[in-house]
Design a protein around this motif. Structure first.
Motif, PDB file in Angstrom:
ATOM      1  N   THR A   3      45.667  -3.328 -44.978  1.00 21.42           N
ATOM      2  CA  THR A   3      44.585  -4.314 -45.116  1.00 21.42           C
ATOM      3  C   THR A   3      43.480  -3.876 -46.065  1.00 21.42           C
ATOM      4  O   THR A   3      42.733  -4.725 -46.582  1.00 21.42           O
ATOM      5  CB  THR A   3      43.954  -4.605 -43.742  1.00 21.42           C
ATOM      6  OG1 THR A   3      43.302  -3.415 -43.256  1.00 21.42           O
ATOM      7  CG2 THR A   3      45.014  -5.037 -42.740  1.00 21.42           C
ATOM      8  N   GLY A   4      43.329  -2.566 -46.270  1.00 20.13           N
ATOM      9  CA  GLY A   4      42.228  -2.074 -47.098  1.00 20.13           C
ATOM     10  C   GLY A   4      40.890  -2.121 -46.403  1.00 20.13           C
ATOM     11  O   GLY A   4      39.849  -1.882 -47.019  1.00 20.13           O
ATOM     12  N   LYS A   5      40.877  -2.415 -45.107  1.00 19.93           N
ATOM     13  CA  LYS A   5      39.632  -2.559 -44.345  1.00 19.93           C
ATOM     14  C   LYS A   5      39.266  -1.253 -43.652  1.00 19.93           C
ATOM     15  O   LYS A   5      40.132  -0.470 -43.266  1.00 19.93           O
ATOM     16  CB  LYS A   5      39.760  -3.671 -43.306  1.00 19.93           C
ATOM     17  CG  LYS A   5      39.957  -5.055 -43.898  1.00 19.93           C
ATOM     18  CD  LYS A   5      40.066  -6.095 -42.796  1.00 19.93           C
ATOM     19  CE  LYS A   5      40.246  -7.504 -43.366  1.00 19.93           C
ATOM     20  NZ  LYS A   5      40.378  -8.517 -42.287  1.00 19.93           N
ATOM     21  N   THR A   6      37.976  -1.043 -43.489  1.00 23.14           N
ATOM     22  CA  THR A   6      37.462   0.074 -42.700  1.00 23.14           C
ATOM     23  C   THR A   6      36.587  -0.461 -41.583  1.00 23.14           C
ATOM     24  O   THR A   6      36.118  -1.612 -41.633  1.00 23.14           O
ATOM     25  CB  THR A   6      36.638   1.038 -43.570  1.00 23.14           C
ATOM     26  OG1 THR A   6      35.540   0.312 -44.145  1.00 23.14           O
ATOM     27  CG2 THR A   6      37.476   1.647 -44.674  1.00 23.14           C
ATOM     28  N   GLU A   7      36.340   0.368 -40.572  1.00 24.85           N
ATOM     29  CA  GLU A   7      35.444   0.005 -39.478  1.00 24.85           C
ATOM     30  C   GLU A   7      34.071   0.605 -39.743  1.00 24.85           C
ATOM     31  O   GLU A   7      33.903   1.476 -40.613  1.00 24.85           O
ATOM     32  CB  GLU A   7      36.007   0.499 -38.147  1.00 24.85           C
ATOM     33  CG  GLU A   7      37.413   0.005 -37.853  1.00 24.85           C
ATOM     34  CD  GLU A   7      37.499  -1.506 -37.755  1.00 24.85           C
ATOM     35  OE1 GLU A   7      36.517  -2.120 -37.280  1.00 24.85           O
ATOM     36  OE2 GLU A   7      38.514  -2.076 -38.174  1.00 24.85           O
TER      37      GLU A   7
END
Length: 326
Positions: A34-38
């Motif tokens: 996804t390429g997402k971080t938290e």
């Protein structure tokens, strides 16, 4: 279904087919796809005093935390924001140490921005972790209000709603790594010396309305008493009673109007006397604190004069009605 162990790195997730997958690997795969971080975001409101040695200790503590990981690369940038609205950015802590204290202007905020590229034991690809630490001098903010001529509305909004003194932001892939950075910062932040303030500063915003109300009420009561003393013997019929009633209403209106501004000003002066955090990196910061202390004393003097003026307005109004001799 998932199983938790004491070490977050040992957390496993069991798939529908019964295969166990490390949570560390799962987070890595999720980021890859996804390429997402938290994000972890935490604000702080403690009134601390910060010196340059404290910043060095924070930098060292973060480097020590990083030693337990396979860090491919790291970078640090530091931004200084001043009370005059200007700012400076340094591309490393060593540059900041050599050049960052050259400007003789009060500091409003120090922001440390770290980027780490880390390979975890159970993953093969390096992932980026971003740690942003913002340390704010609320004393510097108030000093900036004076330098830049901020409006009363801006000062009041800051005193009531914008009193945050620090914040921590961590953008992460693996939660265990983020928690380690968070724990390092909170341990360091807890060790900072706290500013100590008198009860007059801590409770000043709470005193603003009672003091204003008490001074205005005392002025009105004084007018009522003197009106009675001066004109009680003059009431001989309904016509004279009516005249005294009109005069009394006019006197109370004058007192109320005359003390209204004083009451509003008193609430504003006391409402802005809030406890503050303080970043002390240069002589300009020390000068700003001394100036703020003088302003604090002058404001209490203004409050006393405002309360006294409210009473004097009542006295003058009552004696004017006697002088009119209706």
């Amino acid at each position: 279904m998932s199983e938790f162990n004491q070490d977050d790195n040992n957390l496993v997730v069991r798939s529908g087919s019964g295969c166990e997958i490390s949570f560390q690997v799962l987070q890595d795969v999720y980021n890859t796809i996804t390429g997402k971080t938290e994000t972890i975001f935490k604000p702080y409101f403690d009134c601390y005093e910060l010196r340059f040695s404290d910043l060095k200790n924070l930098h060292s503590a973060l480097e020590q935390t990083l030693e337990q990981y396979n860090c491919v690369s790291s970078s640090c940038s530091i931004t200084l924001r001043y009370s005059d609205g200007k700012s400076e950015r340094f591309s490393g802590f060593s540059r900041f140490e050599l050049q960052g204290l050259s400007r003789n202007v009060c500091i409003e905020e120090v922001e440390l921005d770290y980027d780490f590229l880390i390979i975890l034991p159970k993953t093969k690809e390096a992932k980026t972790y971003n740690v942003v630490i913002s340390l704010r001098s609320t004393l510097g903010v108030m000093h900036g209000h004076n330098l830049l001529g901020a409006s009363d509305a801006a000062r009041d909004l800051f005193a009531r709603f914008d009193r945050g003194t620090a914040k921590l932001i961590v953008h992460y892939v693996d939660l265990a790594v983020a928690r380690n950075f968070e724990g390092t910062f909170e341990g360091w932040f807890a060790s900072l010396p706290r500013k100590k303030f008198s009860i007059f500063r801590i409770r000043a915003p709470l005193f603003s309305r009672p003091i204003s109300f008490l001074a205005r009420s005392l002025s009105i009561v004084l007018v009522a008493y003197l009106m009675f003393r001066f004109h009680a013997s003059a009431v001989v019929d309904l016509q004279s009673l009516f005249k005294i009633g009109i005069l009394s209403a006019a006197a109370f209106t004058v007192v109320n109007a005359g003390t209204l501004y004083l009451g509003i000003a008193t609430q504003a002066w006391l409402g802005r006397m809030i406890p503050y955090s303080f970043i002390n990196l240069s002589s300009a910061d020390e000068d700003a604190e001394r100036s703020h202390t003088n302003v604090f004393l002058r404001r209490w003097g203004k409050v006393f004069l405002a309360a006294l003026s409210s009473i004097i307005v009542g006295l003058i109004t009552a004696y004017i009605t006697k002088w009119l001799d209706i």
